[in-house]
Scaffold this motif. Sequence first.
Motif, short mmCIF file in Angstrom:
data_model
loop_
_atom_site.label_atom_id
_atom_site.label_comp_id
_atom_site.label_asym_id
_atom_site.label_seq_id
_atom_site.Cartn_x
_atom_site.Cartn_y
_atom_site.Cartn_z
N ALA A 189 -57.21 -65.88 74.25
CA ALA A 189 -58.07 -66.89 74.80
C ALA A 189 -58.15 -68.45 74.24
O ALA A 189 -57.76 -68.45 73.05
CB ALA A 189 -59.51 -66.28 74.60
N ARG A 190 -58.61 -69.37 75.09
CA ARG A 190 -58.59 -70.43 74.64
C ARG A 190 -59.83 -71.40 75.14
O ARG A 190 -60.46 -70.75 76.21
CB ARG A 190 -57.05 -71.36 74.98
CG ARG A 190 -57.03 -71.46 76.79
CD ARG A 190 -55.80 -71.97 76.95
NE ARG A 190 -55.55 -72.13 78.33
CZ ARG A 190 -54.42 -72.26 78.83
NH1 ARG A 190 -53.33 -72.49 78.20
NH2 ARG A 190 -54.10 -72.49 80.26
N TYR A 191 -60.13 -72.40 74.41
CA TYR A 191 -61.31 -73.44 74.93
C TYR A 191 -60.86 -74.27 76.04
O TYR A 191 -59.86 -74.76 75.80
CB TYR A 191 -61.74 -73.87 73.52
CG TYR A 191 -63.09 -74.63 73.71
CD1 TYR A 191 -64.19 -74.07 73.31
CD2 TYR A 191 -62.86 -76.26 74.33
CE1 TYR A 191 -65.66 -75.03 73.42
CE2 TYR A 191 -64.39 -76.97 74.26
CZ TYR A 191 -65.30 -76.38 73.76
OH TYR A 191 -66.28 -77.22 74.01
N VAL A 192 -61.64 -74.51 76.85
CA VAL A 192 -61.49 -75.55 77.84
C VAL A 192 -62.64 -76.66 78.02
O VAL A 192 -63.60 -76.22 77.95
CB VAL A 192 -61.16 -75.11 79.17
CG1 VAL A 192 -60.68 -76.00 80.21
CG2 VAL A 192 -60.20 -73.92 79.32
N SER A 193 -62.23 -77.92 77.74
CA SER A 193 -63.14 -79.18 78.12
C SER A 193 -62.75 -79.38 79.57
O SER A 193 -61.71 -79.75 79.95
CB SER A 193 -62.92 -80.03 77.13
OG SER A 193 -61.70 -80.87 77.07
N GLY A 194 -63.71 -80.07 80.09
CA GLY A 194 -63.78 -80.62 81.50
C GLY A 194 -64.90 -81.12 81.91
O GLY A 194 -66.05 -81.45 81.30
N TYR A 195 -64.92 -81.11 83.14
CA TYR A 195 -66.17 -81.71 84.39
C TYR A 195 -66.74 -80.55 85.27
O TYR A 195 -65.76 -79.71 85.66
CB TYR A 195 -65.87 -82.67 84.80
CG TYR A 195 -65.61 -84.02 83.92
CD1 TYR A 195 -66.47 -84.80 82.96
CD2 TYR A 195 -64.18 -84.37 83.85
CE1 TYR A 195 -65.97 -85.81 82.13
CE2 TYR A 195 -63.60 -85.56 83.12
CZ TYR A 195 -64.58 -86.02 82.21
OH TYR A 195 -64.33 -87.13 81.20
N LEU A 196 -67.83 -80.32 85.51
CA LEU A 196 -68.43 -79.57 86.55
C LEU A 196 -69.33 -80.32 87.33
O LEU A 196 -70.34 -80.92 86.85
CB LEU A 196 -69.28 -78.46 85.78
CG LEU A 196 -69.99 -77.40 86.69
CD1 LEU A 196 -69.10 -76.85 87.86
CD2 LEU A 196 -70.80 -76.46 85.87
N LEU A 197 -69.05 -80.03 88.65
CA LEU A 197 -69.85 -80.72 89.79
C LEU A 197 -71.33 -79.83 89.75
O LEU A 197 -70.93 -78.55 90.08
CB LEU A 197 -69.17 -80.61 91.07
CG LEU A 197 -69.99 -81.06 92.34
CD1 LEU A 197 -70.38 -82.55 92.20
CD2 LEU A 197 -69.36 -80.71 93.47
N MET A 198 -72.27 -80.34 89.58
CA MET A 198 -73.63 -79.76 89.41
C MET A 198 -74.26 -80.13 90.75
O MET A 198 -74.05 -80.96 91.63
CB MET A 198 -74.37 -79.91 88.26
CG MET A 198 -73.49 -79.42 87.04
SD MET A 198 -74.16 -79.95 85.28
CE MET A 198 -75.56 -78.60 85.34
N ASP A 199 -75.67 -79.82 90.72
CA ASP A 199 -76.49 -80.10 91.76
C ASP A 199 -77.18 -81.32 91.71
O ASP A 199 -77.90 -81.61 92.29
CB ASP A 199 -77.69 -78.91 91.97
CG ASP A 199 -78.64 -78.85 90.70
OD1 ASP A 199 -78.19 -79.68 89.68
OD2 ASP A 199 -79.35 -77.95 90.71
N ARG A 200 -76.67 -82.25 90.68
CA ARG A 200 -77.25 -83.54 90.47
C ARG A 200 -75.72 -84.27 90.11
O ARG A 200 -74.96 -83.91 89.41
CB ARG A 200 -78.23 -83.60 89.52
CG ARG A 200 -77.65 -83.15 88.06
CD ARG A 200 -79.08 -83.22 86.97
NE ARG A 200 -78.39 -82.83 85.60
CZ ARG A 200 -78.27 -81.60 85.30
NH1 ARG A 200 -78.60 -80.48 86.03
NH2 ARG A 200 -77.91 -81.37 83.95
#
Length: 270
Positions: A189-200
């Motif tokens: 298993a590995r860690y992932v960094s990134g972005y998430l589109l949220m409700d704001r």
Amino acid sequence: MTEIRRLSVRHITTYAYDAPQSWGLLRLRLTPRSHRFQRVLSWSVTLEGARRELGYEDHHRNLVDLASLEPGASTVIIRCEGEVEVTDNAGVLGSQGGFAPLWLFLRETPRTRPGPACSALVSRVMAAESETLNRLHALTRALAEGIVFAPGATDVASTGEEALAHGRGVCQDHAHAFLACARAMGVPARYVSGYLLMDRIEQEASHAWAEAWIEGLGWVGFDPANCICPDHRYIRLATGLDYGEASPVSGSRRGTGDESLSVHVEVAAQ
């Protein structure tokens, strides 16, 4: 029908120092790669108070920039902007890429070392489910319930075990606890960094989740913080054994005075 979404990102990181700095080096993992389910349409990284020295690809195939602080800098601003087209594939990425062998992703790190809380959770999940995929979905649900989202309850040095034992943390802690438990099950298993589109649109930080290797599927993403597999709302930036190898910005400096950090992230659908 396959769902595709175009996302725009604006990410500003500001370091302010109480006194001018004589030397500093920043490692930036702020440029996403294109792959089968993610197409980078445009992307730029600009700096104030620092200059880019070189770029390279690390052993996880992350795109990395090294930047040095301008002599006497008291403020450093890092701006990232771009558009990425993401295809929903229910979190399944597929075959292993890069230079690291799969056995590397079974290695414990200080942040992902399991303790009594993780070990007890692993025992419950393995007793309840026999198939790897089902176990990982059950683990995701258990961590979503077991670690309440609580900004400020942990910091970048906190471990997944601590977050699970105390029942409080942020997405980084959910990811570290997932890694600790998955590896204890014998699953890379590995860690992932990134972005998430949220409700704001405006957000306080970027996002983090995990990926696990499942025979027959390859790498599959799991986001315990939201109890789902990543879809077309997620942009992958970097991967690593834990936060330390995938953090968007890290580095060191030489100079007096304290350092303050502010982060502003905007993610929107186009």
